[in-house]
Design a protein around this motif. Structure first.
Motif, PDB file in Angstrom:
ATOM      1  N   GLN A   1       0.947  -0.996  -0.041  1.00  0.00           N
ATOM      2  CA  GLN A   1       0.068   0.092  -0.229  1.00  0.00           C
ATOM      3  C   GLN A   1       0.787   1.058  -0.096  1.00  0.00           C
ATOM      4  O   GLN A   1       1.893   1.235   0.758  1.00  0.00           O
ATOM      5  CB  GLN A   1      -0.927  -0.038   1.076  1.00  0.00           C
ATOM      6  N   ALA A   2       0.369   2.284  -0.572  1.00  0.00           N
ATOM      7  CA  ALA A   2       1.236   3.445  -0.777  1.00  0.00           C
ATOM      8  C   ALA A   2       0.414   4.545  -1.492  1.00  0.00           C
ATOM      9  O   ALA A   2      -0.921   4.358  -1.839  1.00  0.00           O
ATOM     10  CB  ALA A   2       2.352   3.525  -1.859  1.00  0.00           C
ATOM     11  N   VAL A   3       0.910   5.958  -1.173  1.00  0.00           N
ATOM     12  CA  VAL A   3      -0.035   6.871  -1.661  1.00  0.00           C
ATOM     13  C   VAL A   3       0.727   8.091  -2.182  1.00  0.00           C
ATOM     14  O   VAL A   3       1.941   8.380  -1.723  1.00  0.00           O
ATOM     15  CB  VAL A   3      -1.013   7.368  -0.486  1.00  0.00           C
ATOM     16  N   PRO A   4       0.406   8.519  -3.376  1.00  0.00           N
ATOM     17  CA  PRO A   4       1.269   9.541  -4.026  1.00  0.00           C
ATOM     18  C   PRO A   4       1.188  11.145  -3.339  1.00  0.00           C
ATOM     19  O   PRO A   4       0.047  11.315  -2.959  1.00  0.00           O
ATOM     20  CB  PRO A   4       0.969   9.696  -5.415  1.00  0.00           C
ATOM     21  N   GLU A   5       2.364  11.679  -3.223  1.00  0.00           N
ATOM     22  CA  GLU A   5       2.252  13.216  -2.716  1.00  0.00           C
ATOM     23  C   GLU A   5       3.070  14.223  -3.578  1.00  0.00           C
ATOM     24  O   GLU A   5       3.762  13.566  -4.316  1.00  0.00           O
ATOM     25  CB  GLU A   5       2.811  13.144  -1.330  1.00  0.00           C
ATOM     26  N   PRO A   6       2.694  15.399  -3.462  1.00  0.00           N
ATOM     27  CA  PRO A   6       3.773  16.341  -4.091  1.00  0.00           C
ATOM     28  C   PRO A   6       4.877  16.199  -3.503  1.00  0.00           C
ATOM     29  O   PRO A   6       5.252  15.746  -2.260  1.00  0.00           O
ATOM     30  CB  PRO A   6       3.069  17.556  -3.795  1.00  0.00           C
ATOM     31  N   LEU A   7       6.102  16.530  -4.232  1.00  0.00           N
ATOM     32  CA  LEU A   7       7.390  16.921  -3.702  1.00  0.00           C
ATOM     33  C   LEU A   7       7.618  17.783  -2.566  1.00  0.00           C
ATOM     34  O   LEU A   7       7.028  18.862  -2.750  1.00  0.00           O
ATOM     35  CB  LEU A   7       8.546  16.973  -5.143  1.00  0.00           C
TER      36      LEU A   7
ATOM     37  N   ALA B  62      16.925  12.447  -5.729  1.00  0.00           N
ATOM     38  CA  ALA B  62      17.046  11.839  -6.882  1.00  0.00           C
ATOM     39  C   ALA B  62      16.367  10.648  -6.928  1.00  0.00           C
ATOM     40  O   ALA B  62      15.775  10.073  -5.725  1.00  0.00           O
ATOM     41  CB  ALA B  62      18.488  11.056  -6.978  1.00  0.00           C
ATOM     42  N   PRO B  63      15.549  10.421  -8.105  1.00  0.00           N
ATOM     43  CA  PRO B  63      14.727   9.233  -8.084  1.00  0.00           C
ATOM     44  C   PRO B  63      14.862   8.033  -7.019  1.00  0.00           C
ATOM     45  O   PRO B  63      16.149   7.433  -7.424  1.00  0.00           O
ATOM     46  CB  PRO B  63      14.351   8.685  -9.357  1.00  0.00           C
ATOM     47  N   GLY B  64      14.275   7.537  -6.177  1.00  0.00           N
ATOM     48  CA  GLY B  64      14.423   6.457  -5.345  1.00  0.00           C
ATOM     49  C   GLY B  64      15.296   6.923  -4.087  1.00  0.00           C
ATOM     50  O   GLY B  64      15.336   6.035  -2.907  1.00  0.00           O
ATOM     51  N   ALA B  65      15.388   8.153  -3.793  1.00  0.00           N
ATOM     52  CA  ALA B  65      16.101   8.693  -2.585  1.00  0.00           C
ATOM     53  C   ALA B  65      14.815   8.659  -1.369  1.00  0.00           C
ATOM     54  O   ALA B  65      13.578   9.028  -1.831  1.00  0.00           O
ATOM     55  CB  ALA B  65      16.459  10.134  -2.853  1.00  0.00           C
ATOM     56  N   VAL B  66      15.515   8.240  -0.263  1.00  0.00           N
ATOM     57  CA  VAL B  66      14.536   8.337   0.938  1.00  0.00           C
ATOM     58  C   VAL B  66      14.598   9.626   1.359  1.00  0.00           C
ATOM     59  O   VAL B  66      15.511  10.111   1.769  1.00  0.00           O
ATOM     60  CB  VAL B  66      14.871   7.142   1.868  1.00  0.00           C
ATOM     61  N   LEU B  67      13.391  10.261   1.627  1.00  0.00           N
ATOM     62  CA  LEU B  67      13.291  11.527   1.897  1.00  0.00           C
ATOM     63  C   LEU B  67      13.044  11.758   3.324  1.00  0.00           C
ATOM     64  O   LEU B  67      13.632  12.699   3.968  1.00  0.00           O
ATOM     65  CB  LEU B  67      12.319  12.437   1.244  1.00  0.00           C
ATOM     66  N   ASP B  68      12.584  10.887   4.004  1.00  0.00           N
ATOM     67  CA  ASP B  68      12.371  10.981   5.612  1.00  0.00           C
ATOM     68  C   ASP B  68      11.919   9.621   6.148  1.00  0.00           C
ATOM     69  O   ASP B  68      12.074   8.492   5.401  1.00  0.00           O
ATOM     70  CB  ASP B  68      11.340  12.042   6.000  1.00  0.00           C
ATOM     71  N   ASP B  69      11.444   9.533   7.412  1.00  0.00           N
ATOM     72  CA  ASP B  69      10.989   8.389   8.001  1.00  0.00           C
ATOM     73  C   ASP B  69       9.657   8.105   7.806  1.00  0.00           C
ATOM     74  O   ASP B  69       9.202   7.177   8.637  1.00  0.00           O
ATOM     75  CB  ASP B  69      11.827   8.307   9.650  1.00  0.00           C
ATOM     76  N   ALA B  70       8.850   8.556   7.103  1.00  0.00           N
ATOM     77  CA  ALA B  70       7.645   8.298   6.639  1.00  0.00           C
ATOM     78  C   ALA B  70       7.398   6.709   6.333  1.00  0.00           C
ATOM     79  O   ALA B  70       6.406   6.096   6.941  1.00  0.00           O
ATOM     80  CB  ALA B  70       6.895   9.370   5.861  1.00  0.00           C
ATOM     81  N   PRO B  71       8.170   6.314   5.432  1.00  0.00           N
ATOM     82  CA  PRO B  71       9.086   6.702   4.432  1.00  0.00           C
ATOM     83  C   PRO B  71       8.254   7.358   3.110  1.00  0.00           C
ATOM     84  O   PRO B  71       7.563   6.660   2.488  1.00  0.00           O
ATOM     85  CB  PRO B  71       9.973   5.683   4.126  1.00  0.00           C
ATOM     86  N   ARG B  72       8.975   8.572   2.586  1.00  0.00           N
ATOM     87  CA  ARG B  72       8.489   9.103   1.257  1.00  0.00           C
ATOM     88  C   ARG B  72       9.653   9.041   0.422  1.00  0.00           C
ATOM     89  O   ARG B  72      10.823   9.137   1.037  1.00  0.00           O
ATOM     90  CB  ARG B  72       8.338  10.557   1.428  1.00  0.00           C
TER      91      ARG B  72
ATOM     92  N   GLY C  94       6.981  13.891  -8.208  1.00  0.00           N
ATOM     93  CA  GLY C  94       6.036  13.603  -6.784  1.00  0.00           C
ATOM     94  C   GLY C  94       7.087  12.924  -6.026  1.00  0.00           C
ATOM     95  O   GLY C  94       8.313  12.292  -6.263  1.00  0.00           O
ATOM     96  N   VAL C  95       6.159  12.311  -4.915  1.00  0.00           N
ATOM     97  CA  VAL C  95       6.877  11.473  -4.118  1.00  0.00           C
ATOM     98  C   VAL C  95       5.849  10.242  -3.665  1.00  0.00           C
ATOM     99  O   VAL C  95       4.543  10.589  -3.597  1.00  0.00           O
ATOM    100  CB  VAL C  95       6.939  12.347  -2.685  1.00  0.00           C
ATOM    101  N   LEU C  96       6.360   9.061  -3.477  1.00  0.00           N
ATOM    102  CA  LEU C  96       5.534   8.062  -3.126  1.00  0.00           C
ATOM    103  C   LEU C  96       5.677   7.725  -1.610  1.00  0.00           C
ATOM    104  O   LEU C  96       6.883   7.569  -1.154  1.00  0.00           O
ATOM    105  CB  LEU C  96       5.755   6.794  -3.846  1.00  0.00           C
ATOM    106  N   ARG C  97       4.547   7.817  -0.701  1.00  0.00           N
ATOM    107  CA  ARG C  97       4.874   7.360   0.747  1.00  0.00           C
ATOM    108  C   ARG C  97       4.341   6.114   0.860  1.00  0.00           C
ATOM    109  O   ARG C  97       3.149   5.670   0.516  1.00  0.00           O
ATOM    110  CB  ARG C  97       3.844   8.386   1.671  1.00  0.00           C
TER     111      ARG C  97
END
Length: 313
Positions: free
Chosen positions: A243-249, A264-274, A280-283
């Motif tokens: 399960q995942a949900v898209p979000e704006p960058l 960069a595509p594939g980068a882990v942005l935070d501990d959500a993890p996004r 955009g971003v996939l959480r």
């Protein structure tokens, strides 16, 4: 009406039950043969086989039809008014298509001619279609090319996945096939424009490519779960994304085109993890390691590190 029913998976079961409940004389139920399943690889009958036994209906499960003249002759000898086919899994040879008085009627899970082929539900979600549906089709030798008898529509909501759409279409197919048999509508040729194909899925179709947009990856997760499932690999291990949900960058991260390592595509942005995507971003919300149970993201990260700044392959 004297019928044969030909189907195998869960999708076909509501139609079988509806036909039986409506009082049609189902003289034979054709299904795929039992397959090895589970850790013990025990021979297990398919969903339609099990339902037919529950209803007290005779079951046939030939391994092939096209080059089996004895099976074709046995089918012709049933003296059918019609055969109803729903995700059966074997191609019917011309002799069998012609044998019933009203031919063979197929319950197809799309609005033909869009998404002919093996995986129409998943294809509709992957493409971002706003709706799909069921078409009752008079079968001919081509792949889902026969004339149409009835159709019904089902909307695809922004968070709908294959299980919800599958169940809605299965129920609608059961209703429409009863109408088709009762009303005997005039067949209408399929339009020549708008033809698309939904090929059979493979496990590799479930691989998540982070250079795709977050919206496209979200559709892939919703379309391909539970099977073949969506996944990425990290340190040689396959991680399933359930399960995942898209979000704006996030505003704090530059667009991927600016190429900072953190976005960069594939980068882990935070501990959500996004996870940064091509757009955009996939959480990630629910994950599973091989041989482990499914977990929500917070529980998963307590036992598996995906630190911010890491770039997933």
């Amino acid at each position: 009406m004297r019928l044969a029913f030909m189907g195998s998976p869960d999708f076909a079961v509501p139609a079988l039950r509806a036909l039986h409940g409506a009082g049609h004389h189902i003289v034979a139920v054709y299904t795929q043969p039992p397959r090895p399943s589970g850790r013990g690889q025990k021979e297990t009958p398919c969903a339609v086989h099990r339902a037919a036994l529950e209803l007290g209906l005779p079951v046939r499960n030939p391994a092939r039809l096209r080059r089996d003249e004895a099976e074709q002759a046995a089918f012709a000898a049933l003296g059918l008014d019609a055969a109803v086919v729903a995700a059966y899994g074997l191609i019917l040879p011309p002799a069998m298509l012609r044998a019933p008085r009203r031919g063979c009627l197929n319950i197809h899970a799309s609005l033909l001619p869009r998404w002919r082929g093996a995986a129409p539900i998943q294809a509709a979600i992957l493409a971002g279609d706003a709706e799909t549906g069921v078409t009752i089709m008079q079968m001919e030798e081509g792949l889902d090319t026969g004339p149409m008898l009835l159709a019904g529509r089902v909307p695809i909501g922004p968070r709908d996945g294959t299980p919800a759409i599958h169940d809605a279409l299965a129920a609608q197919g059961a209703t429409l096939i009863l109408r088709a048999l009762a009303e005997n509508p005039v067949p209408q040729p399929q339009p020549e424009e708008g033809v698309t194909y939904a090929p059979k899925l493979t496990k590799e179709d479930g691989r998540l490519h982070w250079t795709d947009s977050a919206a496209a990856l979200d559709r892939r997760v919703r379309a391909l779960n539970p099977w073949p499932g969506t996944f990425f690999t990290h340190d040689g291990e396959t991680i399933r994304v359930l399960q995942a949900v898209p979000e704006p960058l996030p505003a704090s991260a530059a667009p991927a085109s600016a190429a900072p390592a953190s976005a960069a595509p594939g980068a882990v942005l935070d501990d959500a993890p996004r996870i940064a995507c091509g757009e955009g971003v996939l959480r990630l919300q629910r994950l599973q390691r091989a041989g482990r149970g499914a977990m929500d993201a917070a529980a998963f990260l307590r036992g598996y590190a995906l630190p911010p700044g890491m770039v997933l392959g």
